[in-house]
Design an enzyme around this catalytic site. Structure first.
Site, short mmCIF file in Angstrom:
data_model
loop_
_atom_site.label_atom_id
_atom_site.label_comp_id
_atom_site.label_asym_id
_atom_site.label_seq_id
_atom_site.Cartn_x
_atom_site.Cartn_y
_atom_site.Cartn_z
N SER A 182 -3.86 15.06 -12.72
CA SER A 182 -5.17 15.04 -13.38
C SER A 182 -5.57 16.45 -13.78
O SER A 182 -5.10 17.43 -13.19
CB SER A 182 -6.22 14.46 -12.42
OG SER A 182 -7.54 14.68 -12.87
N TYR B 257 -9.63 15.05 -4.08
CA TYR B 257 -8.81 14.55 -5.19
C TYR B 257 -8.12 15.72 -5.91
O TYR B 257 -6.92 15.66 -6.21
CB TYR B 257 -9.71 13.78 -6.15
CG TYR B 257 -9.04 13.18 -7.36
CD1 TYR B 257 -8.28 12.02 -7.25
CD2 TYR B 257 -9.20 13.75 -8.62
CE1 TYR B 257 -7.69 11.44 -8.37
CE2 TYR B 257 -8.62 13.19 -9.74
CZ TYR B 257 -7.87 12.04 -9.62
OH TYR B 257 -7.28 11.48 -10.73
N ASN C 74 0.84 -1.19 0.00
CA ASN C 74 0.00 0.00 0.00
C ASN C 74 0.88 1.24 0.00
O ASN C 74 1.70 1.44 0.92
CB ASN C 74 -0.90 -0.02 1.24
CG ASN C 74 -1.98 1.04 1.20
OD1 ASN C 74 -1.81 2.09 0.58
ND2 ASN C 74 -3.09 0.77 1.86
N VAL C 75 0.74 2.06 -1.00
CA VAL C 75 1.55 3.28 -1.14
C VAL C 75 1.41 4.20 0.07
O VAL C 75 2.32 4.97 0.38
CB VAL C 75 1.17 4.02 -2.44
CG1 VAL C 75 1.82 5.39 -2.52
CG2 VAL C 75 1.57 3.19 -3.65
N LYS D 10 -4.08 16.28 -6.25
CA LYS D 10 -3.45 16.30 -7.57
C LYS D 10 -2.80 17.64 -7.86
O LYS D 10 -1.77 17.71 -8.55
CB LYS D 10 -4.47 15.94 -8.64
CG LYS D 10 -4.93 14.48 -8.62
CD LYS D 10 -3.77 13.52 -8.81
CE LYS D 10 -4.25 12.10 -9.11
NZ LYS D 10 -3.10 11.15 -9.23
N ASN E 101 2.01 6.35 -9.94
CA ASN E 101 0.75 6.20 -10.66
C ASN E 101 -0.40 5.73 -9.78
O ASN E 101 -1.57 5.97 -10.10
CB ASN E 101 0.96 5.20 -11.81
CG ASN E 101 -0.34 4.77 -12.46
OD1 ASN E 101 -0.99 5.54 -13.16
ND2 ASN E 101 -0.75 3.52 -12.19
N ILE F 291 -9.80 8.99 -18.98
CA ILE F 291 -9.13 7.80 -19.50
C ILE F 291 -9.98 6.59 -19.11
O ILE F 291 -10.49 6.51 -17.99
CB ILE F 291 -7.71 7.66 -18.93
CG1 ILE F 291 -6.89 8.94 -19.18
CG2 ILE F 291 -7.02 6.45 -19.54
CD1 ILE F 291 -6.66 9.29 -20.63
#
Length: 270
Positions: free
Chosen positions: A152, A165, A63-64, A169, A90, A198
């Site tokens: 993003s 988010y 887990n990052v 970002k 990523n 995406i």
């Protein structure tokens, strides 16, 4: 000689989607890749596929957001391949909500995965990027090392329902530009990609019920269709198209590109 021959690359979140496409693309061009994912099954599957095509790869599951993860993944990378040349931050997911309903936990979770995790990985990689680059210069050799952070359009323009988010970002872009300034003198290129829509499990129809870390991800079908119609190219990008931008920033083609944010969005935000 292949473009990334003898390079070693870590790609977080590479068991699926864009990350996997990046890992496969880099391996095809000669890189030895470290496939990292939260779940073991897709990571192992990706490694098997890369090896079946003649590439070199290992998987490191974790887990990052775990403070011990950077030491684990970089340690296993050095043990397996002896060095590190490319770091692709990523891994991530979304946990949407309107500001007036968003909890502290919800906001912090996005900072942890999209900003704090990449910061810790970059810091842990300092001996293999900054220090190694300094040693190269002292010895009169030239070798470029690459960091690519996945941001993003939400981090540039903001987005309704994504205060957490978008903030994370946006912070990642600030981190990218700072690393470029601090480590650029040691021939480290640090850049970011800012993706639009995406086609991944994070942007598929929410009605499909996909979850990441126990959180439902996706976009309501009607909203997704509206997004597609607002894109000049009238469609979502493929994972291969997204991966190509990351590959460029990790390749020798970007040796004089530093602190840049590459927009990959079909003209959605310009």
């Amino acid at each position: 000689m292949k473009m990334l021959e003898n390079q070693v690359a870590i790609i977080t979140g590479s068991g699926r989607g864009v990350g996997r496409a990046v890992a496969e693309m880099m391996a095809e061009h000669g890189a030895r890749v470290v496939v990292s994912d939260l779940d073991p099954e897709p990571a192992v599957e990706a490694v098997k596929e890369i090896r079946a095509k003649g590439g070199a790869a290992i998987s490191v599951v974790g887990n990052v957001t775990d403070p011990d993860f950077p030491k684990k993944i970089i340690g296993e990378t050095i043990q397996a391949f002896g060095k590190l040349d490319i770091l692709i931050n990523n891994a991530g997911y979304t946990w949407d909500g309107m500001i007036h309903k968003m909890t502290d936990e919800q906001f912090q979770a996005m900072l942890d995965i999209h900003l704090i995790g990449p910061f810790r990985l970059i810091r842990e990689a300092a001996p293999y990027f900054r220090d190694a680059g300094k040693a190269d210069i002292e010895q009169g050799t030239l070798h470029y090392r690459k960091i690519v952070n996945v941001s993003s359009v939400a981090g540039v323009m903001g987005n309704v329902g994504q205060a957490n988010y978008s903030s994370a970002k946006a912070g990642l872009i600030g981190l990218t530009k700072t690393v470029a300034r601090e480590w650029g003198p040691f021939n480290v290129n640090c850049n970011a990609v800012a993706f639009g829509l995406i086609d991944t499990r994070l942007t598929q129809a929410k009605e499909m019920g996909e979850k990441v870390n126990g959180v439902e991800v996706g976009i309501p079908q009607k909203v997704r269709q509206m997004f597609e119609q607002s894109i000049p190219q009238k469609r979502a990008g493929t994972v291969e198209e997204a991966a190509a931008g990351i590959f460029y920033l990790a390749s020798p083609f970007s040796n004089y590109t530093n602190g840049h944010v590459l927009h990959i969005n079909g003209g959605w935000y310009t």
